[in-house]
Design an enzyme around this catalytic site. Structure first.
Site, PDB file in Angstrom:
ATOM      1  N   TRP A  49      27.446 -22.671  74.892  1.00 61.02           N
ATOM      2  CA  TRP A  49      26.804 -23.636  73.998  1.00 61.02           C
ATOM      3  C   TRP A  49      25.361 -23.928  74.346  1.00 61.02           C
ATOM      4  O   TRP A  49      24.677 -24.599  73.596  1.00 61.02           O
ATOM      5  CB  TRP A  49      27.591 -24.952  74.026  1.00 61.02           C
ATOM      6  CG  TRP A  49      28.095 -25.307  75.395  1.00 61.02           C
ATOM      7  CD1 TRP A  49      29.337 -25.013  75.901  1.00 61.02           C
ATOM      8  CD2 TRP A  49      27.380 -25.949  76.460  1.00 61.02           C
ATOM      9  NE1 TRP A  49      29.438 -25.441  77.209  1.00 61.02           N
ATOM     10  CE2 TRP A  49      28.246 -26.031  77.577  1.00 61.02           C
ATOM     11  CE3 TRP A  49      26.092 -26.481  76.595  1.00 61.02           C
ATOM     12  CZ2 TRP A  49      27.880 -26.596  78.786  1.00 61.02           C
ATOM     13  CZ3 TRP A  49      25.725 -27.049  77.810  1.00 61.02           C
ATOM     14  CH2 TRP A  49      26.607 -27.108  78.884  1.00 61.02           C
ATOM     15  N   ASN A  50      24.893 -23.460  75.501  1.00 60.19           N
ATOM     16  CA  ASN A  50      23.564 -23.944  75.923  1.00 60.19           C
ATOM     17  C   ASN A  50      22.420 -23.272  75.162  1.00 60.19           C
ATOM     18  O   ASN A  50      21.467 -23.938  74.780  1.00 60.19           O
ATOM     19  CB  ASN A  50      23.395 -23.843  77.436  1.00 60.19           C
ATOM     20  CG  ASN A  50      23.743 -22.487  77.994  1.00 60.19           C
ATOM     21  OD1 ASN A  50      24.513 -21.744  77.396  1.00 60.19           O
ATOM     22  ND2 ASN A  50      23.183 -22.153  79.122  1.00 60.19           N
ATOM     23  N   GLY A  97      29.302 -17.486  80.325  1.00 63.35           N
ATOM     24  CA  GLY A  97      29.970 -18.782  80.389  1.00 63.35           C
ATOM     25  C   GLY A  97      30.286 -19.135  81.820  1.00 63.35           C
ATOM     26  O   GLY A  97      29.628 -18.675  82.749  1.00 63.35           O
ATOM     27  N   GLY A  98      31.325 -19.931  81.997  1.00 59.83           N
ATOM     28  CA  GLY A  98      31.654 -20.430  83.328  1.00 59.83           C
ATOM     29  C   GLY A  98      32.457 -19.429  84.154  1.00 59.83           C
ATOM     30  O   GLY A  98      33.149 -18.567  83.607  1.00 59.83           O
ATOM     31  N   LEU A 146      27.873 -15.339  84.615  1.00 62.41           N
ATOM     32  CA  LEU A 146      28.517 -16.621  84.911  1.00 62.41           C
ATOM     33  C   LEU A 146      27.470 -17.593  85.460  1.00 62.41           C
ATOM     34  O   LEU A 146      26.289 -17.448  85.196  1.00 62.41           O
ATOM     35  CB  LEU A 146      29.671 -16.385  85.881  1.00 62.41           C
ATOM     36  CG  LEU A 146      30.591 -15.212  85.465  1.00 62.41           C
ATOM     37  CD1 LEU A 146      31.636 -14.941  86.505  1.00 62.41           C
ATOM     38  CD2 LEU A 146      31.225 -15.469  84.101  1.00 62.41           C
ATOM     39  N   CYS A 196      21.843 -21.196  83.107  1.00 62.04           N
ATOM     40  CA  CYS A 196      22.536 -20.531  84.213  1.00 62.04           C
ATOM     41  C   CYS A 196      21.582 -20.271  85.366  1.00 62.04           C
ATOM     42  O   CYS A 196      22.000 -20.177  86.507  1.00 62.04           O
ATOM     43  CB  CYS A 196      23.208 -19.251  83.735  1.00 62.04           C
ATOM     44  SG  CYS A 196      22.164 -18.211  82.741  1.00 62.04           S
ATOM     45  N   GLU A 212      28.159 -25.385  90.765  1.00 58.94           N
ATOM     46  CA  GLU A 212      27.240 -25.500  89.633  1.00 58.94           C
ATOM     47  C   GLU A 212      27.517 -26.807  88.895  1.00 58.94           C
ATOM     48  O   GLU A 212      28.656 -27.093  88.533  1.00 58.94           O
ATOM     49  CB  GLU A 212      27.417 -24.322  88.689  1.00 58.94           C
ATOM     50  CG  GLU A 212      26.412 -24.361  87.552  1.00 58.94           C
ATOM     51  CD  GLU A 212      26.501 -23.144  86.645  1.00 58.94           C
ATOM     52  OE1 GLU A 212      25.479 -22.498  86.430  1.00 58.94           O
ATOM     53  OE2 GLU A 212      27.614 -22.858  86.155  1.00 58.94           O
TER      54      GLU A 212
HETATM   55  O1  TXE Z   1      32.365 -22.784  79.738  1.00 55.95           O
HETATM   56  P1  TXE Z   1      33.490 -21.818  79.257  1.00 55.95           P
HETATM   57  P2  TXE Z   1      32.206 -24.334  79.405  1.00 55.95           P
HETATM   58  C1  TXE Z   1      29.189 -23.112  83.293  1.00 55.95           C
HETATM   59  C2  TXE Z   1      28.689 -24.518  83.577  1.00 55.95           C
HETATM   60  C3  TXE Z   1      29.624 -25.372  82.819  1.00 55.95           C
HETATM   61  C4  TXE Z   1      30.917 -24.620  82.986  1.00 55.95           C
HETATM   62  C5  TXE Z   1      31.932 -24.891  81.922  1.00 55.95           C
HETATM   63  O2  TXE Z   1      28.822 -24.789  84.954  1.00 55.95           O
HETATM   64  O3  TXE Z   1      29.737 -26.672  83.340  1.00 55.95           O
HETATM   65  O4  TXE Z   1      30.547 -23.263  82.944  1.00 55.95           O
HETATM   66  O5  TXE Z   1      31.322 -24.760  80.644  1.00 55.95           O
HETATM   67  C6  TXE Z   1      35.055 -19.350  75.819  1.00 55.95           C
HETATM   68  N1  TXE Z   1      39.364 -16.700  76.747  1.00 55.95           N
HETATM   69  N2  TXE Z   1      28.461 -22.446  82.224  1.00 55.95           N
HETATM   70  O6  TXE Z   1      33.498 -25.065  79.490  1.00 55.95           O
HETATM   71  O7  TXE Z   1      34.788 -22.533  79.125  1.00 55.95           O
HETATM   72  C7  TXE Z   1      34.621 -20.677  75.249  1.00 55.95           C
HETATM   73  O8  TXE Z   1      35.301 -20.959  74.051  1.00 55.95           O
HETATM   74  C8  TXE Z   1      38.295 -16.370  76.021  1.00 55.95           C
HETATM   75  C9  TXE Z   1      27.526 -21.453  82.617  1.00 55.95           C
HETATM   76  O9  TXE Z   1      31.469 -24.432  78.134  1.00 55.95           O
HETATM   77  O10 TXE Z   1      33.433 -20.633  80.146  1.00 55.95           O
HETATM   78  C10 TXE Z   1      33.138 -20.443  75.077  1.00 55.95           C
HETATM   79  O11 TXE Z   1      32.879 -19.688  73.899  1.00 55.95           O
HETATM   80  N3  TXE Z   1      37.218 -17.170  75.869  1.00 55.95           N
HETATM   81  C11 TXE Z   1      26.928 -20.743  81.517  1.00 55.95           C
HETATM   82  C12 TXE Z   1      32.791 -19.603  76.311  1.00 55.95           C
HETATM   83  O12 TXE Z   1      34.021 -19.029  76.748  1.00 55.95           O
HETATM   84  C13 TXE Z   1      37.242 -18.357  76.496  1.00 55.95           C
HETATM   85  C14 TXE Z   1      26.938 -21.248  80.162  1.00 55.95           C
HETATM   86  C15 TXE Z   1      32.174 -20.392  77.460  1.00 55.95           C
HETATM   87  O13 TXE Z   1      33.034 -21.455  77.775  1.00 55.95           O
HETATM   88  C16 TXE Z   1      38.346 -18.755  77.273  1.00 55.95           C
HETATM   89  C17 TXE Z   1      27.950 -22.230  79.911  1.00 55.95           C
HETATM   90  C18 TXE Z   1      39.455 -17.864  77.386  1.00 55.95           C
HETATM   91  N4  TXE Z   1      40.551 -18.149  78.119  1.00 55.95           N
HETATM   92  C19 TXE Z   1      28.659 -22.800  80.923  1.00 55.95           C
HETATM   93  N5  TXE Z   1      38.077 -19.991  77.770  1.00 55.95           N
HETATM   94  C20 TXE Z   1      25.923 -19.690  81.744  1.00 55.95           C
HETATM   95  N6  TXE Z   1      26.227 -18.688  82.559  1.00 55.95           N
HETATM   96  O14 TXE Z   1      24.862 -19.747  81.149  1.00 55.95           O
HETATM   97  C21 TXE Z   1      36.849 -20.357  77.312  1.00 55.95           C
HETATM   98  N7  TXE Z   1      36.340 -19.367  76.528  1.00 55.95           N
END
Ligand code: TXE
Length: 502
Positions: free
Chosen positions: A160-161, A237-238, A260, A293, A392
């Site tokens: 989302w960022n 993502g995370g 990540l 990130c 993080e």
């Molecule tokens: O990430 P998620 P979130 C880090 C940051 C943040 C933490 C959690 O520390 O606090 O991650 O953020 C999809 N199968 N970053 O909860 O859950 C989800 O729907 C398939 C770092 O937002 O990882 C979304 O589209 N997909 C970062 C995407 O994964 C799944 C940017 C990211 O969500 C899934 C954001 C599953 N089982 C957060 N579970 C960076 N690297 O820039 C979730 N998703």
């Protein structure tokens, strides 16, 4: 000219895009919040497994359809050039949609929107330069060469960022290589990807080449990553989700690239231009409210200039203007998610209880209504074993640590699960280059920070993931090598002996 605006999306449930057409989903609705007010502004659907399957099937059919399969590389590039023009003519509209969804500064989202045509054009230019090689295999009358070809349907999962920026850096090289894509944006910020689907259709891409399904990670996301029709997952993502994808990949042998999180070291040496360095550190953590990130969240300051640098950083943090992200004079907007506000508060408490000193911030500013704002926060006397230095946070929280010499710095900086980005401020080139060689990080910025380019590979090591976005490295991520061997000697082959190189 595309037309979807914030006004069209306000208070509606956004459609999904499958096979080149928008349609309503049968899945349950999810509220999407405007972080500046804390109120629901639109809704998306949590797509059903059948809808995710329909999207992957449409992308698979497009892959086999001669309209896309047999298009020349140059025509593919031209289509991407045409697509680049549409976001270029709609910078403000795109930025407004994304700010509504994630609350980042309008100026920042405008800059990211301007990067979309740049990224599309860079990879459009590569579409007809993706080549194989000819290999001299030490066998007479034998031609051995490679061709680079598309992988198939790419599942793109974005956070989302910086939603569209992260989406385009995945889909641009994927399309340049001739793949098709199914995008699953974050449940917290899907509007940009939904609007982008209209632009892809308007540019003239064949139906099914680009598809968008919305929904939660555990439902729509999971249906995408486990779908047998997916050739590769591109995930940003995370780390927890990264591990789910990697575990699934072990079962299905689906390759993935994972970008990540990070806990990036940002270093100020005693010979640096201290004001420039303090500026860099402040921008490296507080820009985008720390929700990047590559945020320079662990600041290492050499002990001889520690007090002076801390004073400058605190002074600059104090001067940051917090408020409505649409205003030009504002420097820090709200956090994108309420859960991130809670996460920051929890880390502030943990840092205090572990003995760090709160030098500035740590709370929520007054007078900004129900928006999800938090103050820029600076902790000093941090040690590398504290949670605030290891995990993080993804918020505007800076941990400042001390180092004595280069060995001490490298020992502490590399003592981290993460290895995404790093930065160093010094006027000693030898010192900078020694740091560059020894630091465990996918990126090293010297006397600058957060300066990416679509031409330059981005990606981390260790728990920051694997695989690269941007640069020619991205083309390697979205294509595969096929080896071809031709015997033109006309001679009979000994049927029982392998013709191995001697
Ligand atoms: O990430 P998620 P979130 C880090 C940051 C943040 C933490 C959690 O520390 O606090 O991650 O953020 C999809 N199968 N970053 O909860 O859950 C989800 O729907 C398939 C770092 O937002 O990882 C979304 O589209 N997909 C970062 C995407 O994964 C799944 C940017 C990211 O969500 C899934 C954001 C599953 N089982 C957060 N579970 C960076 N690297 O820039 C979730 N998703």
């Amino acid at each position: 000219m595309s037309a979807i605006t914030v006004a069209h999306m306000q208070d509606t449930c956004l459609p999904i895009s499958i096979g080149g057409a928008y349609r309503a989903s049968d899945g349950p609705e999810i509220d999407c919040y405007d972080p500046t007010t804390g109120q629901v502004w639109c809704r998306i659907s949590d797509c059903t497994d059948a809808e995710v399957d329909a999207a992957v099937t449409a992308a698979g059919a497009a892959m086999r359809d001669p309209v896309w399969r047999d298009i020349t590389q140059s025509q593919r590039g031209l289509l991407m050039q045409r697509l680049a023009e549409i976001p270029e003519q709609n910078i403000d509209r795109i930025a407004e949609i994304e700010v509504k969804d994630n609350g980042k500064l309008l100026r920042e989202m405008r800059a990211l929107a301007q990067a979309l045509p740049v990224g599309l054009r860079y990879f459009a230019g590569m579409a007809d330069k993706i080549e194989g090689t000819t290999i001299p295999v030490n066998k007479p009358d034998m031609l051995n060469f490679t061709v680079r070809e598309a992988l198939g349907v790419i599942g793109v999962i974005i956070p989302w960022n910086s939603p569209l920026y992260m989406m385009v850096r995945a889909i641009a090289p994927a399309l340049a290589c001739g793949n098709t894509v199914v995008v699953k944006p974050s449940e917290h910020a899907s509007a940009g990807a939904v609007a982008f689907a209209e632009m892809v259709t308007e540019a003239g891409f064949p139906d099914g080449v680009f598809n968008v399904v919305t929904g939660y990670g555990h439902s729509a996301g999971n249906a995408l990553i486990t779908h047998p029709g997916i050739a590769k997952i591109d995930f940003t993502g995370g780390p927890a989700t990264g591990r789910v994808i990697a575990r699934n990949a072990a079962d299905t042998l689906t390759p993935s690239s994972l970008e990540l999180g990070g806990k990036s070291p940002h270093v100020v040496c005693d010979d640096a231009d201290l004001d420039a360095a303090a500026n860099g550190v402040v921008a490296g953590i507080f820009a985008a409210a720390g929700q990047t990130c590559v945020a320079g969240s662990r600041c290492f300051v050499q002990e001889t200039v520690y007090e002076e640098v801390v004073a400058r950083i605190v002074e600059k943090a104090r001067a940051i203007k917090i408020g409505d992200p649409r205003r030009d004079d504002v420097q820090l907007g709200p956090l994108a998610l309420w859960s991130q506000v809670e996460k920051v508060a929890e880390f502030v408490e943990s840092a205090k209880s572990q003995g760090a000193t709160l030098a500035f911030g740590g709370g929520r500013p007054e007078g900004l209504g129900d928006g999800w704002y938090v103050e820029p926060t600076v902790f000093t006397d941090v040690t590398n074993d504290m949670r605030i230095a290891r995990e993080e946070i993804f918020g505007p929280v800076l941990a400042i640590l001390k180092f004595s010499d280069e060995d001490d710095l490298l020992q502490q900086a590399n003592d981290s699960d993460f290895a995404l980005a790093s930065g160093i401020w010094t006027q000693n080139i030898n010192r900078a280059l020694r740091f560059m060689r020894r630091i465990e990080a996918g990126m090293v910025w010297i006397n600058t920070y957060r300066s990416p380019s679509v031409m330059s590979p981005v990606g981390g090591f260790k728990a920051s993931g694997y695989g690269k976005h941007n640069g020619f490295a991205a083309i390697e991520e979205y294509s595969r090598i096929k080896t071809v061997v031709i015997d033109y000697s006309g001679a009979q082959q000994d049927a029982f002996v392998m013709r191995i190189n001697k």
